[in-house]
Design a protein around this motif. Structure first.
Motif, short mmCIF file in Angstrom:
data_model
loop_
_atom_site.label_atom_id
_atom_site.label_comp_id
_atom_site.label_asym_id
_atom_site.label_seq_id
_atom_site.Cartn_x
_atom_site.Cartn_y
_atom_site.Cartn_z
N HIS A 183 3.30 2.53 -4.22
CA HIS A 183 2.67 3.77 -4.69
C HIS A 183 3.42 5.00 -4.21
CE1 HIS A 183 -0.73 1.36 -5.99
NE2 HIS A 183 -0.59 0.70 -4.85
N GLU A 243 0.79 -1.23 0.00
CA GLU A 243 0.00 0.00 0.00
C GLU A 243 0.82 1.29 0.00
OE1 GLU A 243 -2.95 -0.33 -0.73
OE2 GLU A 243 -3.68 -2.21 0.09
N ASP A 277 3.01 8.19 -6.29
CA ASP A 277 1.67 8.59 -6.70
C ASP A 277 1.21 9.78 -5.87
OD1 ASP A 277 1.77 6.36 -8.31
OD2 ASP A 277 0.41 5.15 -7.08
N HIS A 314 -3.39 7.13 -3.29
CA HIS A 314 -3.68 5.72 -3.48
C HIS A 314 -4.78 5.32 -2.51
CE1 HIS A 314 -3.40 1.42 -3.75
NE2 HIS A 314 -3.05 1.33 -2.49
#
Length: 175
Positions: free
Chosen positions: A112, A108, A115, A118
């Motif tokens: 990411h 998790e 990013d 998420h």
């Protein structure tokens, strides 16, 4: 603002660095007792980075009457460049006394890392890039009249007097 997902909350939301463990959360995160239900998640960008994250009860966006930063202790500490808004129960399920469960953390957070945001697959949390990085960011409670309907964490664009409680100027907070 850009809608990025929907979270299911069972009663308490935490705003915390996802790398902190459960025992440290009281020192670096914020807990807000929210009504159970589904909440929409929005991010706002400024200067090319995420400027803030908003969690709001479905269909209440146009009904917000005030945003409250209750006191100087209403801050979310960030040391990993991101903030997690999560159902408290889910947070405790994914974090142990030594920190985040490694399998959860790899899936998790690490996958990411670059990013802007998420949402976890079970709709129990969202991890958002914290603007320009580490620090402490204010957490606001959002109200429709006297009813708590959401919360907001603002990362960039604060005035020079950021240490003082921010006025309830919704336009300033939500930009």
């Amino acid at each position: 603002m850009e809608k990025v997902g929907t979270l299911k909350i069972n009663g308490t939301i935490v705003a915390v660095d996802p790398c902190y463990n459960s025992n440290e959360m009281k020192f670096c995160g914020k807990q807000i007792a929210m009504p159970r239900g589904s909440y929409e998640v929005f991010i706002q960008k400024a200067e090319g980075v995420v400027a803030g994250v908003l969690l709001i009860e479905n269909a209440m966006m146009s009904h917000i009457t005030k945003a409250v930063h209750p006191n100087d202790s209403y801050w979310c500490g960030v040391d990993a460049g991101c903030v997690m808004l999560s159902d408290k129960t889910y947070y405790h399920q994914t974090h142990n006394e030594l920190g985040a469960d490694n399998a959860w953390y790899q899936k998790e957070v690490v996958e990411h890392a670059y990013d802007d945001y998420h949402c976890t697959s079970n709709n129990k949390s969202v991890i958002v890039s914290s603007g320009h990085g580490d620090g402490e960011y204010p957490v606001y409670e959002l109200y429709a009249g006297d009813k708590l309907v959401g919360c907001c964490v603002k990362f960039v664009g604060f005035a020079d007097d950021w240490l003082e409680p921010i006025k309830t100027d919704l336009g300033y907070i939500l930009g």
